[in-house]
Design an enzyme around this catalytic site. Structure first.
Site: not given
Length: 515
Positions: A229, A456, A484
């Protein structure tokens, strides 16, 4: 809930905190700082005034967790003044277990910004990463500056933070808009009051430079890294600054560093809408779906109606805090990060419809890293501090937000309005942005593996495609699925491709796709 799921909800799933105005944003300075390389040039020795930092060696000690060791790394508080004040950064590792020849150190970062990498290492990566990887790498973590154990940014006391998280983020009139603005101003003022010294020096560029000092202190010629991320932006920034020191970099759940904060937040709004539609499609096929059993479109309308109802009639939770619209929205968003949380979300929505908001409140608390005793980790403070330095604000005033709400609601009829108003927080930040969106090429870097998940919520798939195309050596690996990030989440195809790259240095073939 198993250890991986807990870790994802409390650490690596916290990449986006837009529900409370902490926006996830891409940036970095357009000029390389002192001591950094220029793309395509040989790896250079550090500038003379940084040699004391690059020459340090870590003094490892037991951490209180079996097999884990901790140390403290020093870095300049201000890289423009390396002879000035230093900052202490928390580092942890679990040494390679064998068998097989040790490859080196593998640095891990779970995202945020604001997620504790040390907690992630001790709670998941150090024991949950695939055994062949742990056998041949020392798994290492550093809490970035301003985060957790590394001179954390502090902003509010616990009661003030409770009030902040309960603030209505879908204001209905000028009075409610004023209240929301006041909360953002108080938050920013609290950060300035409690963290004035560190606040201007927690950018992603500075954190990436700290990583290079750590690389040197570990005795590694090149940096190998897995970032999830926001950790992908941190890793890409490192590659831009030090392309010839790039070893094996995995950027999972990638950000697009070339878009503005406003574009980023709108894209993310659409990402959560995509994730919700996937959840809703699954939910309505179940006889006990709390959002109805007709269609995903009706489920969305029913959820929106639920949010509207509790905006004026908060739901009891069994404690002094009630479930407000803002907390309920955050609880739903938290469950969008991982499809393993969908059953928990269904139960929580069912309970809330029956007058018990405890389940959604628990999800929201997990998102905010609020402990049962009412104390908060510094996740949300660090999140805002980093993001507001990394890029100019998405909006400058409430009127700017009002003009953009329709655009955000087009991206998500359920979440759009709240995400738009959440994007206002950096407008009142006391430290001016030092970064600006731009493509990252990292010319001269070894192959960099970029991993994207098609549904996602927090880092939309198109961002992974964008980053892989920007990086001169980017290689895209696609996971066709929900949730995610992808590595370590149950796909043998993804894990095998990533493990092969980490262990052998061989990226997957072009256009590799896993399900």
């Amino acid at each position: 809930m198993d250890i991986r799921h807990r870790a994802r909800l409390r650490i690596s799933l916290l990449a986006c905190a837009t529900a409370v105005g902490m926006l996830l944003s891409g940036c970095s300075g357009s000029v390389l700082p002192v001591g950094a390389e220029r793309s395509g040039t040989p790896a250079a020795a550090p500038a003379a005034d940084l040699e004391p930092y690059y020459g340090q060696r870590l003094s490892w000690r037991e951490c209180g967790v079996p097999r884990f060791e901790c140390a403290t790394l020093k870095a300049p508080l201000d890289y423009a003044k390396p002879d000035g004040q230093s900052i202490k950064l928390a580092v942890a590792r679990v040494k390679a277990t064998g068998p097989g020849k040790r490859i080196g150190s593998l640095l891990v970062n779970p995202g945020g910004p604001g997620g504790s990498a040390v907690d992630y290492l001790q709670g998941y990566a150090g024991i949950g990463y695939p055994a062949p990887v742990r056998a041949r790498y020392d798994i290492v973590a550093i809490d970035p500056r301003g985060v957790a154990r590394s001179e954390p940014v502090e902003c509010l006391d616990n009661k003030q933070m409770d009030a902040y998280t309960q603030t209505d983020q879908t204001p209905d009139d000028q009075t409610e808009i004023a209240k929301l603005r006041t909360q953002y101003e108080r938050f920013a003022a609290g950060c300035q009051q409690r963290s004035a010294a560190v606040l201007p020096h927690v950018s992603t560029v500075e954190a990436a430079r700290d990583m290079d000092i750590l690389r040197s202190a570990l005795g590694d010629e090149k940096l190998s890294y897995v970032g999830a991320s926001y950790g992908t932006f941190l890793g890409a920034t490192y590659a831009e600054l030090f392309p010839n020191r790039v070893g094996r970099l995995v950027l999972d759940g990638a950000m697009n560093p070339s878009i503005s904060a406003r574009e980023l937040n709108r894209d993310q709004t659409a990402g959560f809408e995509t994730a919700f539609q996937s959840f809703a499609t699954d939910c309505v096929q179940r006889s006990d779906c709390p959002l109805g059993t007709t269609s995903a479109a009706d489920a969305a309308k029913n959820l929106k109606a639920f949010f509207t109802k509790i905006d004026t009639q908060p739901v009891a939770t069994g404690e002094t805090r009630k479930l407000t619209e803002s907390l309920a929205t955050t609880g739903v968003i938290a469950a969008m990060y991982d499809e393993a949380a969908w059953p928990q979300l269904r139960d929580a929505l069912r309970q809330a419809n029956n007058g018990n908001g405890a389940g959604l409140l628990a999800l929201a608390d997990s998102y905010y890293e609020r402990d049962p005793d009412g104390s908060y980790a510094n996740l949300m403070y660090a999140n805002a501090a980093v993001n507001c330095l990394d890029a100019p604000p998405a909006f400058a005033s409430p009127s700017d937000v009002s003009a953009a709400v329709d655009d955000f609601e087009t991206a998500s009829p359920v979440f759009g309005e709240g995400f738009a108003w959440a994007s206002l927080n950096c407008a009142y930040w006391p430290a001016h942005a030092t970064g600006a969106p731009h493509p990252i090429e990292a010319k001269g870097a070894a192959p960099i593996l970029v991993v994207g998940t098609t549904r996602d919520p927090a880092t939309p798939y198109k961002w992974a495609k964008a980053l892989a195309s920007q990086l001169s050596s980017g290689k895209l690996l696609t996971y066709d699925g929900d949730g995610h990030t992808a590595y370590g989440r149950g796909s043998d195809c993804i894990d095998t491709a990533v493990n092969t790259y980490l262990l052998e240095g061989t990226p997957p073939p072009p256009n590799k796709r896993c399900q």
